[in-house]
Write a protein that holds these residues in place. Structure first.
Motif, PDB file in Angstrom:
ATOM      1  N   SER A   1     144.975  39.303  58.145  1.00  0.00           N
ATOM      2  CA  SER A   1     145.360  39.469  57.514  1.00  0.00           C
ATOM      3  C   SER A   1     146.141  40.752  57.557  1.00  0.00           C
ATOM      4  O   SER A   1     146.584  40.755  56.334  1.00  0.00           O
ATOM      5  CB  SER A   1     143.937  39.099  56.532  1.00  0.00           C
ATOM      6  OG  SER A   1     144.249  39.944  55.274  1.00  0.00           O
TER       7      SER A   1
ATOM      8  N   ASN B   1     149.972  40.055  57.823  1.00  0.00           N
ATOM      9  CA  ASN B   1     150.057  39.273  56.512  1.00  0.00           C
ATOM     10  C   ASN B   1     150.301  37.997  57.427  1.00  0.00           C
ATOM     11  O   ASN B   1     151.250  37.376  57.080  1.00  0.00           O
ATOM     12  CB  ASN B   1     151.732  39.953  56.218  1.00  0.00           C
ATOM     13  CG  ASN B   1     151.663  41.077  55.307  1.00  0.00           C
ATOM     14  OD1 ASN B   1     150.560  41.485  54.384  1.00  0.00           O
ATOM     15  ND2 ASN B   1     152.580  42.087  55.479  1.00  0.00           N
TER      16      ASN B   1
ATOM     17  N   THR C   1     148.801  35.276  57.184  1.00  0.00           N
ATOM     18  CA  THR C   1     147.270  34.754  56.267  1.00  0.00           C
ATOM     19  C   THR C   1     148.395  34.058  55.700  1.00  0.00           C
ATOM     20  O   THR C   1     148.124  33.496  54.561  1.00  0.00           O
ATOM     21  CB  THR C   1     145.979  35.354  55.917  1.00  0.00           C
ATOM     22  OG1 THR C   1     146.515  36.417  55.410  1.00  0.00           O
ATOM     23  CG2 THR C   1     145.471  35.218  57.682  1.00  0.00           C
ATOM     24  N   ARG C   2     148.725  35.567  55.010  1.00  0.00           N
ATOM     25  CA  ARG C   2     149.542  35.321  53.034  1.00  0.00           C
ATOM     26  C   ARG C   2     150.760  34.947  53.644  1.00  0.00           C
ATOM     27  O   ARG C   2     150.997  33.680  52.927  1.00  0.00           O
ATOM     28  CB  ARG C   2     150.209  37.301  53.208  1.00  0.00           C
ATOM     29  CG  ARG C   2     151.172  37.515  51.799  1.00  0.00           C
ATOM     30  CD  ARG C   2     151.317  37.989  51.011  1.00  0.00           C
ATOM     31  NE  ARG C   2     149.899  39.573  50.817  1.00  0.00           N
ATOM     32  CZ  ARG C   2     150.375  40.333  50.835  1.00  0.00           C
ATOM     33  NH1 ARG C   2     151.496  41.074  50.893  1.00  0.00           N
ATOM     34  NH2 ARG C   2     149.190  41.179  50.895  1.00  0.00           N
TER      35      ARG C   2
ATOM     36  N   SER D   1     149.992  31.193  53.553  1.00  0.00           N
ATOM     37  CA  SER D   1     149.442  30.661  52.082  1.00  0.00           C
ATOM     38  C   SER D   1     150.555  30.927  51.500  1.00  0.00           C
ATOM     39  O   SER D   1     150.422  29.480  50.791  1.00  0.00           O
ATOM     40  CB  SER D   1     148.305  31.571  51.765  1.00  0.00           C
ATOM     41  OG  SER D   1     147.389  32.585  52.267  1.00  0.00           O
ATOM     42  N   SER D   2     151.924  31.311  51.183  1.00  0.00           N
ATOM     43  CA  SER D   2     152.831  30.912  50.744  1.00  0.00           C
ATOM     44  C   SER D   2     153.849  29.697  51.029  1.00  0.00           C
ATOM     45  O   SER D   2     153.766  28.996  50.012  1.00  0.00           O
ATOM     46  CB  SER D   2     153.551  32.136  51.353  1.00  0.00           C
ATOM     47  OG  SER D   2     152.969  32.971  50.019  1.00  0.00           O
TER      48      SER D   2
ATOM     49  N   SER E   1     145.386  27.672  47.923  1.00  0.00           N
ATOM     50  CA  SER E   1     146.344  28.107  49.985  1.00  0.00           C
ATOM     51  C   SER E   1     145.144  28.650  50.424  1.00  0.00           C
ATOM     52  O   SER E   1     145.294  28.482  51.212  1.00  0.00           O
ATOM     53  CB  SER E   1     147.827  27.891  49.632  1.00  0.00           C
ATOM     54  OG  SER E   1     148.000  29.429  48.679  1.00  0.00           O
ATOM     55  N   ASN E   2     145.069  30.137  49.235  1.00  0.00           N
ATOM     56  CA  ASN E   2     144.511  30.645  50.192  1.00  0.00           C
ATOM     57  C   ASN E   2     142.795  30.405  50.886  1.00  0.00           C
ATOM     58  O   ASN E   2     142.219  30.940  51.939  1.00  0.00           O
ATOM     59  CB  ASN E   2     144.192  32.379  49.616  1.00  0.00           C
ATOM     60  CG  ASN E   2     145.175  32.788  48.632  1.00  0.00           C
ATOM     61  OD1 ASN E   2     146.191  32.804  50.216  1.00  0.00           O
ATOM     62  ND2 ASN E   2     145.323  33.542  47.857  1.00  0.00           N
TER      63      ASN E   2
ATOM     64  N   ILE F   1     143.589  28.353  53.692  1.00  0.00           N
ATOM     65  CA  ILE F   1     144.342  29.170  55.431  1.00  0.00           C
ATOM     66  C   ILE F   1     142.915  29.645  55.871  1.00  0.00           C
ATOM     67  O   ILE F   1     142.043  29.633  56.454  1.00  0.00           O
ATOM     68  CB  ILE F   1     144.746  29.806  54.741  1.00  0.00           C
ATOM     69  CG1 ILE F   1     146.788  29.439  54.340  1.00  0.00           C
ATOM     70  CG2 ILE F   1     145.730  30.535  56.019  1.00  0.00           C
ATOM     71  CD1 ILE F   1     146.998  27.810  55.252  1.00  0.00           C
ATOM     72  N   ALA F   2     141.784  29.840  54.509  1.00  0.00           N
ATOM     73  CA  ALA F   2     140.387  31.041  55.150  1.00  0.00           C
ATOM     74  C   ALA F   2     139.846  30.052  55.859  1.00  0.00           C
ATOM     75  O   ALA F   2     139.056  29.985  56.249  1.00  0.00           O
ATOM     76  CB  ALA F   2     139.983  31.672  54.039  1.00  0.00           C
TER      77      ALA F   2
ATOM     78  N   ALA G   1     136.938  31.453  49.237  1.00  0.00           N
ATOM     79  CA  ALA G   1     138.386  32.162  48.555  1.00  0.00           C
ATOM     80  C   ALA G   1     138.555  30.620  47.421  1.00  0.00           C
ATOM     81  O   ALA G   1     138.853  31.257  46.433  1.00  0.00           O
ATOM     82  CB  ALA G   1     139.065  32.004  49.777  1.00  0.00           C
TER      83      ALA G   1
ATOM     84  N   VAL H   1     139.391  31.928  42.660  1.00  0.00           N
ATOM     85  CA  VAL H   1     140.591  31.491  41.684  1.00  0.00           C
ATOM     86  C   VAL H   1     141.144  31.401  40.715  1.00  0.00           C
ATOM     87  O   VAL H   1     139.818  31.869  40.015  1.00  0.00           O
ATOM     88  CB  VAL H   1     141.704  29.844  42.321  1.00  0.00           C
ATOM     89  CG1 VAL H   1     141.298  29.716  44.103  1.00  0.00           C
ATOM     90  CG2 VAL H   1     140.355  29.606  41.771  1.00  0.00           C
TER      91      VAL H   1
END
Length: 409
Positions: free
Chosen positions: A239, A242, A244-245, A248-249, A265-266, A269-270, A281, A285
């Motif tokens: 994280s 970035n 994971t970001r 997620s994107s 998506s978060n 991935i988590a 997570a 949302v």
């Protein structure tokens, strides 16, 4: 790329060096993540798993697993292509959650009670989350909904049984464990006879048996705790850079065409790395995301289990010749099946009143952010659940036995 490839060695070395650099550059973040993982292990995993591992070792030592093996043979062999002792693993695995089933399967393999193929079948469908985690920590703690708990539990365990039925065809020509000797005694008496003989063969005094059971449980739990802490740090470090970001994107772009809200998506991935963080997570949302889609992702995450659980199972299985690849394939299939079942069963189960008036355990706040039960309530509910599962399996096995005898006559 084979295991002996120098390119793989180079990639592993560079990855390890990169992780060390990131770890050193974010010491405070790493410390807090490790502390959070330690709290999860101490407050959630340790008190809920230790008694079951100790009790399982004692039950195996006094011969109860052989009692269950004889009693459940008529049910487990035709349904799942595993010996009756697999019913004991199924009971403890479903009641106490991952990775207890892997631990028990490994012990059975070491004793020669299951073959390699049977052990791989067994660990593939008995490794599940426990009901207190699925209904309590996830549904009640994260979603604040009993309806979600009913749907998640239904989809999770029904899909696990479907995995067992599917995996009975795995390695169909592999050697099988020795069939039980047939005699004229009724099935319950044969089970008692097998338990008595197993206890006599063990020969360990009860004090030594209990001491070795505690030592084995603590060794396993220390290994589990180490994996939880390591993955907690890794997730936080990913994280921080970035990663994971970015993932997620990227995943959000792929979710749009298939109809899933990109905000989930978060959670995906988590959940790929850690089951608890993924389920949490999925529940955090925006309100615009329908609850059914949140439950679908949470169900898939729980059935997948996360790389943290997979690393624990792989470490346990490495003590024998049981391979981890069939287990990983089963987890992927389990995630897909449970997600589909959650979507299909959502309307019927949430509209029904079966769960109304039922006693749902009350979970307490935790410094780790994960709801936990009082330890006594945890043992009471899990122990009763294991007894109910074992009794139900025994009853079904006796009915199958009686039906087979009736057809013969």
């Amino acid at each position: 790329m084979s295991r002996r490839s120098p390119i793989l060695t180079l990639l592993l070395a560079l990855s390890a060096i990169a992780l060390v650099v990131i770890l050193v550059s974010h010491p405070q973040m790493s410390f807090e993540a490790a502390l959070r993982g330690l709290k999860i292990w101490w407050e959630v995993v340790f008190p809920s798993t230790l008694p079951f591992i100790v009790l399982s070792e004692i039950l195996m030592g006094v011969g109860v697993v052989h009692f269950a093996g004889v009693l459940l043979e008529p049910l487990m062999r035709p349904l799942f292509n595993v010996p009756g002792t697999g019913g004991f693993v199924l009971t403890m695995g479903f009641a106490s959650g991952y990775p207890v089933a892997a631990k028990l399967t490994t012990r059975l393999r070491e004793q020669g009670s299951v073959t390699q193929a049977e052990g791989e079948r067994l660990v593939s469908f008995t490794t599940t989350g426990d009901p207190l985690f699925v209904i309590g920590a996830v549904a009640i703690g994260f979603f604040h909904s009993e309806q979600v708990g009913v749907v998640l539990a239904f989809s999770h365990y029904v899909s696990a049984v479907l995995i067992g039925l599917l995996y009975r065809f795995y390695s169909p020509y592999a050697p099988m464990s020795r069939a039980l000797e047939k005699n004229q005694l009724p099935l319950p008496l044969r089970a008692l006879q097998a338990m008595h003989r197993a206890r006599l063969r063990d020969r360990r005094p009860f004090g030594r048996l209990m001491g070795e059971a505690v030592q084995s449980a603590l060794h396993t739990l220390l290994m589990i705790g180490g994996f939880i802490i390591v993955f907690s740090v890794l997730i936080q470090l990913f994280s921080a850079i970035n990663l994971t970001r970015f993932l997620s994107s990227l995943l959000a772009v792929l979710l749009g065409p298939i109809g899933l809200p990109p905000a989930l998506s978060n959670g995906i991935i988590a959940g790929l790395f850690e089951v608890t963080l993924g389920a949490q997570a999925a529940s955090e949302v925006p309100p615009s995301v329908p609850l059914i889609w949140q439950a679908v992702i949470a169900s898939a995450v729980i059935s997948w289990g996360g790389l943290s659980v997979h690393a624990q199972v792989a470490s346990i299985l490495s003590q024998t010749d049981l391979r981890v690849a069939p287990y990983l394939l089963a987890r992927a299939i389990h995630a897909i099946l449970s997600a589909v079942l959650t979507y299909l069963a959502w309307e019927p189960l949430t509209a029904s009143s079966w769960f109304k008036g039922s006693s749902i355990p009350v979970f307490l706040p935790s410094t780790s952010g994960i709801p936990v039960m009082d330890w006594w309530d945890t043992l009471l509910h899990s122990g009763l659940l294991a007894a109910v599962i074992l009794a139900a399996l025994a009853l079904l096995s006796l009915l199958v036995r009686l039906a087979n005898r009736h057809q013969i006559h």
